[in-house]
Design a protein around this motif. Structure first.
Motif, PDB file in Angstrom:
ATOM      1  N   ALA A 167       0.062  10.070  20.130  1.00  0.00           N
ATOM      2  CA  ALA A 167      -0.239  10.000  19.694  1.00  0.00           C
ATOM      3  C   ALA A 167       0.774  10.746  18.577  1.00  0.00           C
ATOM      4  CB  ALA A 167      -1.708   9.718  20.014  1.00  0.00           C
ATOM      5  N   THR A 168       1.492  10.881  18.571  1.00  0.00           N
ATOM      6  CA  THR A 168       1.676  12.624  17.435  1.00  0.00           C
ATOM      7  C   THR A 168       3.363  11.594  17.268  1.00  0.00           C
ATOM      8  OG1 THR A 168       3.174  13.387  18.295  1.00  0.00           O
ATOM      9  CG2 THR A 168       0.963  14.274  18.142  1.00  0.00           C
ATOM     10  N   ARG A 221      11.771  12.876  14.978  1.00  0.00           N
ATOM     11  CA  ARG A 221      13.486  13.603  14.593  1.00  0.00           C
ATOM     12  C   ARG A 221      14.009  14.691  15.534  1.00  0.00           C
ATOM     13  NH1 ARG A 221       8.517  13.772  11.400  1.00  0.00           N
ATOM     14  NH2 ARG A 221       7.875  15.316  11.980  1.00  0.00           N
ATOM     15  N   ASP A 222      15.454  14.513  14.897  1.00  0.00           N
ATOM     16  CA  ASP A 222      16.027  15.811  15.900  1.00  0.00           C
ATOM     17  C   ASP A 222      15.093  17.231  15.663  1.00  0.00           C
ATOM     18  OD1 ASP A 222      17.598  14.124  16.758  1.00  0.00           O
ATOM     19  OD2 ASP A 222      19.587  14.139  15.373  1.00  0.00           O
ATOM     20  N   GLY A 223      15.216  17.829  16.836  1.00  0.00           N
ATOM     21  CA  GLY A 223      15.033  19.239  17.148  1.00  0.00           C
ATOM     22  C   GLY A 223      13.149  19.278  17.704  1.00  0.00           C
ATOM     23  N   ASP A 224      12.643  17.874  17.146  1.00  0.00           N
ATOM     24  CA  ASP A 224      11.297  18.274  17.417  1.00  0.00           C
ATOM     25  C   ASP A 224      10.669  18.466  18.354  1.00  0.00           C
ATOM     26  OD1 ASP A 224      10.648  16.826  14.866  1.00  0.00           O
ATOM     27  OD2 ASP A 224      10.167  15.063  15.774  1.00  0.00           O
ATOM     28  N   PRO A 225       9.684  19.695  19.044  1.00  0.00           N
ATOM     29  CA  PRO A 225       9.229  19.708  20.281  1.00  0.00           C
ATOM     30  C   PRO A 225       8.645  18.611  21.136  1.00  0.00           C
ATOM     31  CG  PRO A 225       7.354  20.319  18.243  1.00  0.00           C
ATOM     32  CD  PRO A 225       8.780  19.927  17.410  1.00  0.00           C
ATOM     33  N   LEU A 226       8.503  18.938  21.644  1.00  0.00           N
ATOM     34  CA  LEU A 226       7.843  17.943  23.119  1.00  0.00           C
ATOM     35  C   LEU A 226       6.415  18.004  22.999  1.00  0.00           C
ATOM     36  CD1 LEU A 226      10.076  18.079  26.047  1.00  0.00           C
ATOM     37  CD2 LEU A 226      10.280  15.771  24.642  1.00  0.00           C
ATOM     38  N   ALA A 236      14.475   4.866  19.751  1.00  0.00           N
ATOM     39  CA  ALA A 236      14.014   3.341  20.862  1.00  0.00           C
ATOM     40  C   ALA A 236      13.528   4.417  22.586  1.00  0.00           C
ATOM     41  CB  ALA A 236      15.197   2.246  21.033  1.00  0.00           C
ATOM     42  N   ILE A 237      14.034   5.311  22.897  1.00  0.00           N
ATOM     43  CA  ILE A 237      13.379   6.274  23.829  1.00  0.00           C
ATOM     44  C   ILE A 237      13.313   7.413  23.665  1.00  0.00           C
ATOM     45  CG2 ILE A 237      14.206   6.372  26.346  1.00  0.00           C
ATOM     46  CD1 ILE A 237      14.052   3.549  26.098  1.00  0.00           C
ATOM     47  N   PRO A 238      11.713   7.889  23.529  1.00  0.00           N
ATOM     48  CA  PRO A 238      12.269   9.105  22.652  1.00  0.00           C
ATOM     49  C   PRO A 238      12.263   9.910  23.801  1.00  0.00           C
ATOM     50  CG  PRO A 238       9.832   7.540  22.167  1.00  0.00           C
ATOM     51  CD  PRO A 238      10.793   6.740  22.926  1.00  0.00           C
ATOM     52  N   LYS A 239      12.599  11.492  23.149  1.00  0.00           N
ATOM     53  CA  LYS A 239      12.338  12.480  24.347  1.00  0.00           C
ATOM     54  C   LYS A 239      11.258  12.864  24.919  1.00  0.00           C
ATOM     55  CE  LYS A 239      15.480  15.026  21.948  1.00  0.00           C
ATOM     56  NZ  LYS A 239      15.579  16.579  20.549  1.00  0.00           N
TER      57      LYS A 239
END
Length: 270
Positions: free
Chosen positions: A197-198, A203-208, A229-232
């Motif tokens: 829920a974060t 953004r590119d480079g965000d940690p999982l 649409a399909i997050p990491k």
């Protein structure tokens, strides 16, 4: 066939406020639901800075053709203080994502949890009797946490880098759901549901938000992120064989609910 939007002097205006605001997808969808039902209204995105929120809300209350406001990040928690009345969900969550004009003030509610859990249910997962890990205890996360417990989660672990915010939510939820909520971590092992829920993943480079190397195929993984649409997180979960719900599932789950609340077709459950 969709109905055309009608805009005239009788049109009701429903702002959706946030900072930033470019990521929101709901204005067109909510406005179209209104048009399809013959309701003369439209939802308009407004970019409101945190320091301007109080002044803007005062102006919104003065707008006689504004009967409701939709709230997104980062205003959900702060908007609580501007509500004359708040639902049990909103009080437990410590945040609201919709404000409906009620008498001389605003009635605040938190529907993010309903949309999130409805979206998960639409993918075939039932939270009742199962354990869950939720990362993120902001406005949306707080409402999602409440709804998970309200729908029967056996145990809910909460993780947030803001430990004070996490602990405050645990304290609020423990009043209504004693013994079923505790602190968690980024380790998803042992949970039937792993939920984000974060904004991590926008953004590119965000940690999982969790350690996806520890996911197993029997787990269900859900996310609030709608763009991409399909997050990491969802991509990694699918690679591990997990069933998933991306942010679009939450969006679809609460679009009709929000529209009906704004139009007055559904009463807010206080």
């Amino acid at each position: 066939m969709t109905a055309p939007l009608k805009i005239d002097g009788e049109t009701k205006i429903f702002p959706i406020i946030g900072h930033p605001i470019g990521q929101v997808k709901s204005p067109n969808s909510l406005s179209q639901i209104m048009a399809d039902r013959g309701y003369n209204g439209m939802v308009v995105p407004l970019h409101i800075l945190p320091e301007d929120l109080a002044g803007w809300l005062a102006q919104a209350h003065a707008m006689q053709n504004c009967d409701g406001i939709v709230i997104t990040v980062p205003h959900k928690a702060r908007c609580l203080e501007f509500c004359a009345h708040v639902t049990a969900r909103g009080r437990a969550a410590g945040a609201v994502n919709i404000m409906i004009r009620s008498g001389d003030g605003w009635l605040g509610d938190a529907t993010d949890g309903q949309g999130y859990l409805d979206g998960i249910a639409a993918e075939g997962f039932d939270i009742a009797g199962k354990s869950a890990l939720l990362v993120g205890t902001g406005g949306a996360g707080s409402a999602i946490a409440y709804e998970m417990l309200a729908r029967g989660a056996s145990e809910l672990a909460l993780h947030d880098i803001d430990t004070a915010r996490r602990d405050a939510l645990i304290e609020r939820l423990s009043i209504a759901f004693p013994g079923r909520v505790r602190s968690g971590s980024t380790d998803p092992r042992g949970f039937a549901l792993v939920a984000n829920a974060t904004p991590l993943g926008m953004r590119d480079g965000d940690p999982l938000p969790v350690d996806t190397a520890l996911l197993t195929a029997e787990q269900f993984v859900a996310d609030v992120v709608t763009r991409p649409a399909i997050p990491k997180l969802i991509e990694a979960a699918r690679a591990a064989g997990c069933a998933t719900m991306p942010g679009s599932g939450m969006f679809n789950g609460q679009a009709v609910l929000l529209a009906e609340l704004l139009m007055g077709e559904r009463a807010v459950e206080t």
